[in-house]
Design a protein around this motif. Structure first.
Motif, PDB file in Angstrom:
ATOM      1  N   GLY A 278       0.814  -1.210   0.000  1.00 44.90           N
ATOM      2  CA  GLY A 278       0.000   0.000   0.000  1.00 44.90           C
ATOM      3  C   GLY A 278       0.841   1.251   0.000  1.00 44.90           C
ATOM      4  O   GLY A 278       2.045   1.228   0.268  1.00 44.90           O
ATOM      5  N   PHE A 279       0.173   2.341  -0.309  1.00 43.56           N
ATOM      6  CA  PHE A 279       0.810   3.655  -0.387  1.00 43.56           C
ATOM      7  C   PHE A 279       0.031   4.611   0.494  1.00 43.56           C
ATOM      8  O   PHE A 279      -1.177   4.781   0.321  1.00 43.56           O
ATOM      9  CB  PHE A 279       0.812   4.125  -1.844  1.00 43.56           C
ATOM     10  CG  PHE A 279       1.389   5.495  -2.061  1.00 43.56           C
ATOM     11  CD1 PHE A 279       2.620   5.837  -1.551  1.00 43.56           C
ATOM     12  CD2 PHE A 279       0.689   6.429  -2.790  1.00 43.56           C
ATOM     13  CE1 PHE A 279       3.167   7.103  -1.755  1.00 43.56           C
ATOM     14  CE2 PHE A 279       1.222   7.693  -3.011  1.00 43.56           C
ATOM     15  CZ  PHE A 279       2.458   8.033  -2.494  1.00 43.56           C
ATOM     16  N   ASP A 280       0.719   5.233   1.455  1.00 45.74           N
ATOM     17  CA  ASP A 280       0.029   6.119   2.397  1.00 45.74           C
ATOM     18  C   ASP A 280       0.082   7.590   1.983  1.00 45.74           C
ATOM     19  O   ASP A 280      -0.306   8.460   2.744  1.00 45.74           O
ATOM     20  CB  ASP A 280       0.588   5.940   3.807  1.00 45.74           C
ATOM     21  CG  ASP A 280       2.052   6.364   3.950  1.00 45.74           C
ATOM     22  OD1 ASP A 280       2.596   7.018   3.032  1.00 45.74           O
ATOM     23  OD2 ASP A 280       2.660   6.043   4.986  1.00 45.74           O
ATOM     24  N   GLY A 281       0.562   7.866   0.772  1.00 43.08           N
ATOM     25  CA  GLY A 281       0.702   9.242   0.309  1.00 43.08           C
ATOM     26  C   GLY A 281       2.117   9.765   0.475  1.00 43.08           C
ATOM     27  O   GLY A 281       2.481  10.777  -0.101  1.00 43.08           O
TER      28      GLY A 281
ATOM     29  N   TRP B 132       4.671  -2.781  -8.274  1.00 38.70           N
ATOM     30  CA  TRP B 132       3.346  -2.206  -8.046  1.00 38.70           C
ATOM     31  C   TRP B 132       3.487  -0.806  -7.458  1.00 38.70           C
ATOM     32  O   TRP B 132       2.835   0.135  -7.903  1.00 38.70           O
ATOM     33  CB  TRP B 132       2.523  -3.108  -7.119  1.00 38.70           C
ATOM     34  CG  TRP B 132       1.091  -2.699  -6.987  1.00 38.70           C
ATOM     35  CD1 TRP B 132       0.041  -3.139  -7.748  1.00 38.70           C
ATOM     36  CD2 TRP B 132       0.535  -1.765  -6.050  1.00 38.70           C
ATOM     37  NE1 TRP B 132      -1.120  -2.532  -7.343  1.00 38.70           N
ATOM     38  CE2 TRP B 132      -0.840  -1.680  -6.293  1.00 38.70           C
ATOM     39  CE3 TRP B 132       1.075  -0.986  -5.032  1.00 38.70           C
ATOM     40  CZ2 TRP B 132      -1.699  -0.857  -5.558  1.00 38.70           C
ATOM     41  CZ3 TRP B 132       0.226  -0.159  -4.296  1.00 38.70           C
ATOM     42  CH2 TRP B 132      -1.137  -0.097  -4.555  1.00 38.70           C
ATOM     43  N   LEU B 133       4.352  -0.672  -6.466  1.00 37.75           N
ATOM     44  CA  LEU B 133       4.570   0.641  -5.848  1.00 37.75           C
ATOM     45  C   LEU B 133       5.182   1.626  -6.834  1.00 37.75           C
ATOM     46  O   LEU B 133       4.762   2.782  -6.900  1.00 37.75           O
ATOM     47  CB  LEU B 133       5.453   0.502  -4.606  1.00 37.75           C
ATOM     48  CG  LEU B 133       4.774  -0.143  -3.399  1.00 37.75           C
ATOM     49  CD1 LEU B 133       5.809  -0.548  -2.360  1.00 37.75           C
ATOM     50  CD2 LEU B 133       3.728   0.793  -2.802  1.00 37.75           C
ATOM     51  N   ALA B 134       6.168   1.195  -7.600  1.00 36.47           N
ATOM     52  CA  ALA B 134       6.795   2.082  -8.582  1.00 36.47           C
ATOM     53  C   ALA B 134       5.765   2.578  -9.595  1.00 36.47           C
ATOM     54  O   ALA B 134       5.796   3.748  -9.995  1.00 36.47           O
ATOM     55  CB  ALA B 134       7.947   1.365  -9.286  1.00 36.47           C
ATOM     56  N   GLU B 135       4.842   1.720  -9.988  1.00 40.46           N
ATOM     57  CA  GLU B 135       3.788   2.124 -10.926  1.00 40.46           C
ATOM     58  C   GLU B 135       2.861   3.174 -10.322  1.00 40.46           C
ATOM     59  O   GLU B 135       2.241   3.946 -11.054  1.00 40.46           O
ATOM     60  CB  GLU B 135       2.969   0.901 -11.361  1.00 40.46           C
ATOM     61  CG  GLU B 135       3.738  -0.036 -12.266  1.00 40.46           C
ATOM     62  CD  GLU B 135       3.056  -1.382 -12.451  1.00 40.46           C
ATOM     63  OE1 GLU B 135       1.925  -1.583 -11.939  1.00 40.46           O
ATOM     64  OE2 GLU B 135       3.667  -2.251 -13.119  1.00 40.46           O
ATOM     65  N   GLN B 136       2.791   3.230  -8.994  1.00 42.13           N
ATOM     66  CA  GLN B 136       1.979   4.246  -8.310  1.00 42.13           C
ATOM     67  C   GLN B 136       2.769   5.540  -8.092  1.00 42.13           C
ATOM     68  O   GLN B 136       2.255   6.503  -7.548  1.00 42.13           O
ATOM     69  CB  GLN B 136       1.495   3.740  -6.942  1.00 42.13           C
ATOM     70  CG  GLN B 136       0.901   2.343  -6.916  1.00 42.13           C
ATOM     71  CD  GLN B 136      -0.219   2.133  -7.892  1.00 42.13           C
ATOM     72  OE1 GLN B 136      -1.154   2.907  -7.951  1.00 42.13           O
ATOM     73  NE2 GLN B 136      -0.129   1.076  -8.673  1.00 42.13           N
TER      74      GLN B 136
ATOM     75  N   GLY C 115       5.588   3.795   0.502  1.00 42.57           N
ATOM     76  CA  GLY C 115       4.953   2.500   0.343  1.00 42.57           C
ATOM     77  C   GLY C 115       5.256   1.634   1.546  1.00 42.57           C
ATOM     78  O   GLY C 115       6.302   1.785   2.188  1.00 42.57           O
ATOM     79  N   TRP C 116       4.330   0.752   1.856  1.00 42.55           N
ATOM     80  CA  TRP C 116       4.506  -0.161   2.981  1.00 42.55           C
ATOM     81  C   TRP C 116       4.170  -1.576   2.543  1.00 42.55           C
ATOM     82  O   TRP C 116       3.271  -1.790   1.726  1.00 42.55           O
ATOM     83  CB  TRP C 116       3.589   0.233   4.139  1.00 42.55           C
ATOM     84  CG  TRP C 116       4.089   1.422   4.876  1.00 42.55           C
ATOM     85  CD1 TRP C 116       3.790   2.738   4.616  1.00 42.55           C
ATOM     86  CD2 TRP C 116       4.987   1.431   5.975  1.00 42.55           C
ATOM     87  NE1 TRP C 116       4.453   3.554   5.499  1.00 42.55           N
ATOM     88  CE2 TRP C 116       5.200   2.768   6.346  1.00 42.55           C
ATOM     89  CE3 TRP C 116       5.634   0.423   6.687  1.00 42.55           C
ATOM     90  CZ2 TRP C 116       6.031   3.121   7.395  1.00 42.55           C
ATOM     91  CZ3 TRP C 116       6.466   0.786   7.731  1.00 42.55           C
ATOM     92  CH2 TRP C 116       6.660   2.127   8.078  1.00 42.55           C
TER      93      TRP C 116
END
Length: 136
Positions: free
Chosen positions: A61-64, A94-98, A67-68
């Motif tokens: 997930g991404f908290d703004g 996945w995080l990098a794509e966000q 990523g965690w």
């Protein structure tokens, strides 16, 4: 291993995996954690399947800000075969794509084998203290 998002119907299988590798604690409800994660647009659970069987997971997930990662797990009989590296790579992608610039995770200090696994993947201990407080 094929990796995709966990389906709601697979939550029981995922939480059984988490229990088998001792990621759960009595005060947390892993089923509720999984449902909330899958309902949130800034998080997901990645599921790795080998021969139609769930063998690995990573809650991401991404908290703004960062990523965690949580509930990173590989079936006990399947560990040491590269599935952990694969699910971690998928979580990082996945995080990098966000557009997330940094990922973090927490490991219990007594879990030295797992700490070594993450260090081999390039993770470093951070000079921070994690504080927490239960709400409600």
């Amino acid at each position: 291993m094929q990796i995709s998002e966990l389906k709601l119907t697979e939550i029981g299988e995922a939480t059984a995996l988490w229990r088998s590798v001792e990621l759960t604690r009595p005060w947390n409800d892993p089923e509720a954690d999984a449902r909330k994660t899958l309902e949130n647009q800034s998080s997901t659970i990645l599921a790795g399947r080998h021969e139609q069987r769930l063998v690995a997971t990573a809650m991401v997930g991404f908290d703004g800000h960062r990523g965690w990662l949580y509930y990173v797990a590989v079936q006990p009989g399947m560990q040491g075969q590269g599935f952990g590296q694969e699910i971690m790579g998928a979580a990082s992608r996945w995080l990098a794509e966000q557009g997330v610039p940094k990922v973090q995770l927490m490991v219990r200090t007594e879990n030295t084998d797992v700490i070594g696994f993450y260090e081999r993947l390039g993770y470093e201990a951070q000079e921070v203290v994690v504080l927490g407080k239960r709400l409600g």
